[in-house]
Write an enzyme that holds these catalytic residues in place. Structure first.
Site, PDB file in Angstrom:
ATOM      1  N   THR A 131       0.640  -0.655  -0.255  1.00  0.00           N
ATOM      2  CA  THR A 131       0.260   0.122  -0.125  1.00  0.00           C
ATOM      3  C   THR A 131       1.263   1.283   0.212  1.00  0.00           C
ATOM      4  O   THR A 131       2.046   1.369   0.400  1.00  0.00           O
ATOM      5  CB  THR A 131      -1.001   0.051   1.116  1.00  0.00           C
ATOM      6  OG1 THR A 131      -1.305   1.440   1.304  1.00  0.00           O
ATOM      7  CG2 THR A 131      -0.168  -0.849   2.173  1.00  0.00           C
ATOM      8  N   ASP A 132       0.714   2.314  -0.670  1.00  0.00           N
ATOM      9  CA  ASP A 132       0.830   3.676  -0.615  1.00  0.00           C
ATOM     10  C   ASP A 132       1.365   4.233   0.882  1.00  0.00           C
ATOM     11  O   ASP A 132       2.042   4.885   1.654  1.00  0.00           O
ATOM     12  CB  ASP A 132      -0.174   4.741  -1.369  1.00  0.00           C
ATOM     13  CG  ASP A 132      -1.372   5.337  -1.554  1.00  0.00           C
ATOM     14  OD1 ASP A 132      -2.064   4.153  -0.019  1.00  0.00           O
ATOM     15  OD2 ASP A 132      -1.658   6.381  -1.047  1.00  0.00           O
ATOM     16  N   GLU A 133       0.226   3.065   1.694  1.00  0.00           N
ATOM     17  CA  GLU A 133       0.388   3.944   3.105  1.00  0.00           C
ATOM     18  C   GLU A 133       1.976   3.738   3.911  1.00  0.00           C
ATOM     19  O   GLU A 133       2.219   4.298   4.640  1.00  0.00           O
ATOM     20  CB  GLU A 133      -0.539   3.379   3.928  1.00  0.00           C
ATOM     21  CG  GLU A 133      -2.576   3.599   3.164  1.00  0.00           C
ATOM     22  CD  GLU A 133      -3.014   3.340   4.282  1.00  0.00           C
ATOM     23  OE1 GLU A 133      -3.089   3.786   5.313  1.00  0.00           O
ATOM     24  OE2 GLU A 133      -4.593   3.182   3.719  1.00  0.00           O
ATOM     25  N   TYR A 155      -1.343  -0.471  11.100  1.00  0.00           N
ATOM     26  CA  TYR A 155      -0.993  -0.755   9.544  1.00  0.00           C
ATOM     27  C   TYR A 155      -0.505  -0.694   8.638  1.00  0.00           C
ATOM     28  O   TYR A 155       0.173  -1.500   8.016  1.00  0.00           O
ATOM     29  CB  TYR A 155      -3.002  -0.444   9.926  1.00  0.00           C
ATOM     30  CG  TYR A 155      -3.181  -1.113   7.771  1.00  0.00           C
ATOM     31  CD1 TYR A 155      -3.038  -2.628   7.579  1.00  0.00           C
ATOM     32  CD2 TYR A 155      -2.683   0.106   7.009  1.00  0.00           C
ATOM     33  CE1 TYR A 155      -3.235  -2.333   6.058  1.00  0.00           C
ATOM     34  CE2 TYR A 155      -3.607  -0.031   5.901  1.00  0.00           C
ATOM     35  CZ  TYR A 155      -2.786  -1.647   5.311  1.00  0.00           C
ATOM     36  OH  TYR A 155      -3.856  -2.067   3.245  1.00  0.00           O
ATOM     37  N   LYS A 159       2.572  -3.354   7.446  1.00  0.00           N
ATOM     38  CA  LYS A 159       2.784  -3.626   5.989  1.00  0.00           C
ATOM     39  C   LYS A 159       4.133  -3.099   5.576  1.00  0.00           C
ATOM     40  O   LYS A 159       4.519  -4.151   4.623  1.00  0.00           O
ATOM     41  CB  LYS A 159       1.835  -2.742   5.629  1.00  0.00           C
ATOM     42  CG  LYS A 159       0.412  -2.978   5.283  1.00  0.00           C
ATOM     43  CD  LYS A 159      -0.082  -4.508   4.498  1.00  0.00           C
ATOM     44  CE  LYS A 159       0.605  -4.956   3.547  1.00  0.00           C
ATOM     45  NZ  LYS A 159      -0.227  -5.775   2.710  1.00  0.00           N
TER      46      LYS A 159
HETATM   47  P1  NAD Z   1     -10.008  -6.794   2.818  1.00  0.00           P
HETATM   48  O1  NAD Z   1      -9.823  -6.953   4.330  1.00  0.00           O
HETATM   49  O2  NAD Z   1     -10.955  -6.642   2.218  1.00  0.00           O
HETATM   50  O3  NAD Z   1      -9.510  -8.565   2.724  1.00  0.00           O
HETATM   51  C1  NAD Z   1      -8.262  -8.880   3.351  1.00  0.00           C
HETATM   52  C2  NAD Z   1      -8.748 -10.979   2.936  1.00  0.00           C
HETATM   53  O4  NAD Z   1      -8.143 -11.840   3.371  1.00  0.00           O
HETATM   54  C3  NAD Z   1      -9.804 -11.338   3.455  1.00  0.00           C
HETATM   55  O5  NAD Z   1     -10.981 -12.359   2.469  1.00  0.00           O
HETATM   56  C4  NAD Z   1      -9.370 -12.659   4.348  1.00  0.00           C
HETATM   57  O6  NAD Z   1     -10.608 -13.107   5.280  1.00  0.00           O
HETATM   58  C5  NAD Z   1      -8.788 -13.093   4.501  1.00  0.00           C
HETATM   59  N1  NAD Z   1      -7.761 -12.782   5.471  1.00  0.00           N
HETATM   60  C6  NAD Z   1      -6.938 -11.755   6.367  1.00  0.00           C
HETATM   61  N2  NAD Z   1      -6.192 -12.453   7.636  1.00  0.00           N
HETATM   62  C7  NAD Z   1      -6.089 -14.021   7.182  1.00  0.00           C
HETATM   63  C8  NAD Z   1      -5.001 -15.235   6.916  1.00  0.00           C
HETATM   64  N3  NAD Z   1      -4.207 -15.049   8.364  1.00  0.00           N
HETATM   65  N4  NAD Z   1      -5.190 -16.266   6.724  1.00  0.00           N
HETATM   66  C9  NAD Z   1      -5.725 -15.878   5.388  1.00  0.00           C
HETATM   67  N5  NAD Z   1      -6.304 -15.614   5.314  1.00  0.00           N
HETATM   68  C10 NAD Z   1      -6.950 -13.974   5.732  1.00  0.00           C
HETATM   69  O7  NAD Z   1      -8.886  -6.192   2.533  1.00  0.00           O
HETATM   70  P2  NAD Z   1      -8.555  -5.665   0.685  1.00  0.00           P
HETATM   71  O8  NAD Z   1      -9.167  -4.151   0.876  1.00  0.00           O
HETATM   72  O9  NAD Z   1      -8.696  -6.529  -0.424  1.00  0.00           O
HETATM   73  O10 NAD Z   1      -6.743  -5.399   0.626  1.00  0.00           O
HETATM   74  C11 NAD Z   1      -6.474  -6.931   0.145  1.00  0.00           C
HETATM   75  C12 NAD Z   1      -4.762  -5.963   0.070  1.00  0.00           C
HETATM   76  O11 NAD Z   1      -4.728  -4.920  -0.686  1.00  0.00           O
HETATM   77  C13 NAD Z   1      -4.332  -6.181   1.294  1.00  0.00           C
HETATM   78  O12 NAD Z   1      -2.882  -6.389   1.228  1.00  0.00           O
HETATM   79  C14 NAD Z   1      -3.889  -4.632   1.218  1.00  0.00           C
HETATM   80  O13 NAD Z   1      -3.052  -3.974   2.309  1.00  0.00           O
HETATM   81  C15 NAD Z   1      -4.023  -3.794   0.126  1.00  0.00           C
HETATM   82  N6  NAD Z   1      -4.652  -3.083  -0.103  1.00  0.00           N
HETATM   83  C16 NAD Z   1      -4.970  -2.276  -0.028  1.00  0.00           C
HETATM   84  C17 NAD Z   1      -5.847  -1.178  -0.751  1.00  0.00           C
HETATM   85  C18 NAD Z   1      -7.553  -0.816   0.249  1.00  0.00           C
HETATM   86  O14 NAD Z   1      -7.391   0.167  -0.625  1.00  0.00           O
HETATM   87  N7  NAD Z   1      -8.009  -1.866   0.591  1.00  0.00           N
HETATM   88  C19 NAD Z   1      -5.140  -0.703  -1.057  1.00  0.00           C
HETATM   89  C20 NAD Z   1      -3.826  -0.901  -1.103  1.00  0.00           C
HETATM   90  C21 NAD Z   1      -2.925  -2.124  -0.782  1.00  0.00           C
HETATM   91  P1  TYD Z   2      -9.901   4.337   4.910  1.00  0.00           P
HETATM   92  O1  TYD Z   2     -11.119   3.868   4.012  1.00  0.00           O
HETATM   93  O2  TYD Z   2     -10.539   3.376   5.830  1.00  0.00           O
HETATM   94  O3  TYD Z   2      -9.033   3.925   3.874  1.00  0.00           O
HETATM   95  P2  TYD Z   2      -7.176   4.560   4.319  1.00  0.00           P
HETATM   96  O4  TYD Z   2      -7.155   4.830   5.866  1.00  0.00           O
HETATM   97  O5  TYD Z   2      -6.477   3.113   4.206  1.00  0.00           O
HETATM   98  O6  TYD Z   2      -7.075   5.815   3.552  1.00  0.00           O
HETATM   99  O7  TYD Z   2      -9.762   5.861   5.449  1.00  0.00           O
HETATM  100  C1  TYD Z   2     -10.183   6.846   4.116  1.00  0.00           C
HETATM  101  C2  TYD Z   2     -10.212   8.190   4.417  1.00  0.00           C
HETATM  102  O8  TYD Z   2     -11.630   8.687   4.472  1.00  0.00           O
HETATM  103  C3  TYD Z   2      -9.448   8.365   5.690  1.00  0.00           C
HETATM  104  O9  TYD Z   2      -8.834   9.740   5.466  1.00  0.00           O
HETATM  105  C4  TYD Z   2     -10.358   8.242   6.408  1.00  0.00           C
HETATM  106  C5  TYD Z   2     -11.649   8.634   6.216  1.00  0.00           C
HETATM  107  N1  TYD Z   2     -12.746   8.188   6.881  1.00  0.00           N
HETATM  108  C6  TYD Z   2     -13.398   9.189   7.009  1.00  0.00           C
HETATM  109  O10 TYD Z   2     -13.286  10.620   7.253  1.00  0.00           O
HETATM  110  N2  TYD Z   2     -14.921   8.297   8.265  1.00  0.00           N
HETATM  111  C7  TYD Z   2     -14.714   7.077   8.072  1.00  0.00           C
HETATM  112  O11 TYD Z   2     -15.370   6.610   8.800  1.00  0.00           O
HETATM  113  C8  TYD Z   2     -13.831   6.342   7.571  1.00  0.00           C
HETATM  114  C9  TYD Z   2     -14.409   4.775   7.351  1.00  0.00           C
HETATM  115  C10 TYD Z   2     -12.775   7.012   6.866  1.00  0.00           C
END
Ligand code: NAD
Ligand code: TYD
Length: 351
Positions: A131-133, A155, A159
């Site tokens: 992630t970019d975070e 988090y 990562k």
């Molecule tokens: P999500 O929370 O929707 O899904 C995570 C999945 O991992 C779930 O299906 C969960 O059951 C599974 N999981 C969790 N712990 C596990 C374990 N111990 N063993 C097996 N499976 C397990 O997450 P997401 O938003 O789909 O993110 C997926 C990946 O992409 C992550 O690595 C996250 O850091 C990365 N990512 C997410 C975002 C975003 O905006 N959501 C952006 C950049 C990178």
């Molecule tokens: P989020 O979807 O949790 O992603 P991330 O923290 O990984 O970027 O949040 C996106 C942005 O929205 C972040 O600046 C936090 C804000 N946010 C709110 O203002 N209210 C909310 O209820 C949530 C979940 C996020």
């Protein structure tokens, strides 16, 4: 044949494939490619078999319920696998602030278990999805792959740790690891605790939309299938030992997203509720994706406004999907969390 010697017959292991982005990847990948796919997922609160409905009946797809921290489950799932795409993680910043332990276990220890197994099974490519975070807040300019890592939440720190562990397996053991770092995703099947699905579903329920702090935090949004296409490019042609940023095309403040959702659904601005800020809240993320664009020819294709409008429409027409989640176990957790935000003062630092 791609760099890292993948072939179209090779079995691909996708961890976390029942989650939001993992399930998009499995759907997109299986539509485009002929490779057999094994999905390994422990089905935490965020994992959902309904997300995989489109592929569950396909003979080329196998689902294994198992924990990435469990070496024997991982060994079982990795038998005969040529490449791994690793999405499984704990992913919600607010939850990591409440309890970091599970983030360290899954994101760091779990990644280590997978990397060890990948060595034993001699896999030809290991894509670690990050992630970019990990770059932390970027007040000006854009994050590049060589930039410092400055994670500010448990988090993002977990990562960053797993990114470095994965890269160390390339340097130390020659494991063909590639790390991707993507910006904020949105689209169908996203668990309704993240900003966009939470706000769309709350608006549909005429519930308040909890805007943290002043709502002027900026994120670089990418449509989930664009991310999945980028991971596919990296899987085939990404160079081992490298990091690739994957960014969207839109830097947007949270309030702009909130207003867009309310307008599209014809809901009143009075649903917007400013609440206590998130501690350690990163002010802005912004990505420079020129490396993947130049090297692998990928770029985000979806128009942000169109993709967000389609996403809103998906949540409007698939209410059963999120209402089941919101009325289950998650409800008690979220109601308690939300009450805390409402009751809280304006404490909470901005990075
Ligand atoms: P999500 O929370 O929707 O899904 C995570 C999945 O991992 C779930 O299906 C969960 O059951 C599974 N999981 C969790 N712990 C596990 C374990 N111990 N063993 C097996 N499976 C397990 O997450 P997401 O938003 O789909 O993110 C997926 C990946 O992409 C992550 O690595 C996250 O850091 C990365 N990512 C997410 C975002 C975003 O905006 N959501 C952006 C950049 C990178
Ligand atoms: P989020 O979807 O949790 O992603 P991330 O923290 O990984 O970027 O949040 C996106 C942005 O929205 C972040 O600046 C936090 C804000 N946010 C709110 O203002 N209210 C909310 O209820 C949530 C979940 C996020």
């Amino acid at each position: 044949m791609g760099r890292g010697y993948l072939t179209k017959e090779m079995k691909i292991l996708v961890t976390g494939g029942a989650g939001f982005i993992g399930s998009s990847f499995v759907r997109c990948f299986m539509e485009k490619r002929q490779n057999p796919v094994v999905t390994l997922d422990s089905l935490t609160y965020a994992g959902n078999m309904a997300n995989l409905e489109a592929v569950l009946g396909l003979p080329r797809h196998t689902f294994v319920k198992g924990d990435i921290c469990d070496p024997s489950a991982v060994d079982f799932a990795m038998k005969g696998v040529g490449a791994v795409v690793h999405f499984a993680a704990e992913t919600h910043v607010d939850r990591s602030i409440d309890d970091s332990g599970i983030f360290l276990r899954t994101n760091v220890v779990g990644t280590g278990v997978l990397l060890d197994a990948a060595r034993r099974h001699n896999v030809k490519k290991f894509v670690h999805v990050s992630t970019d975070e990990v770059y932390g807040a970027v007040l000006e300019g854009y994050s590049t792959e060589g930039g410092h890592l400055h994670p500010n939440s448990p988090y993002s720190a977990s990562k960053a740790a797993s990114d470095l562990l994965a890269l160390s397996y390339h340097a130390t053991y020659g494991l063909p690891v590639v790390v991707t770092r993507c910006s904020n995703n949105f689209g169908p099947y996203q668990f309704p605790e993240k900003l966009i699905p939470l706000f769309i579903s709350n608006a549909l329920e005429d519930k308040p939309l909890p805007v943290y702090g002043d709502g002027l935090y900026v994120r670089d949004w990418i449509y989930v299938d664009d991310h999945s296409r980028a991971v596919d490019r990296v899987l085939w042609d990404g160079r081992a030992g490298e990091v690739y940023n994957i960014g969207g095309t839109k830097d947007k403040a949270n309030l702009e997203i909130t207003d867009f959702i309310l307008n599209k659904l014809g809901k009143p601005a009075s649903l917007k509720k400013h609440v206590q800020d998130r501690p350690g809240h990163d002010r802005r993320y912004a990505m420079d994706s020129s490396k993947i664009e130049k090297e692998l020819g990928w770029r985000a294709e979806c128009n942000f406004e169109e993709a967000l409008a389609q996403t809103i429409e998906w949540y409007r027409s698939n209410q059963g999907w999120w209402r089941t989640i919101k009325s289950g176990e998650y409800r008690n957790y979220y109601e308690k969390f939300f009450a805390g935000r409402l009751a809280g003062s304006s404490a909470g630092s901005v990075n």
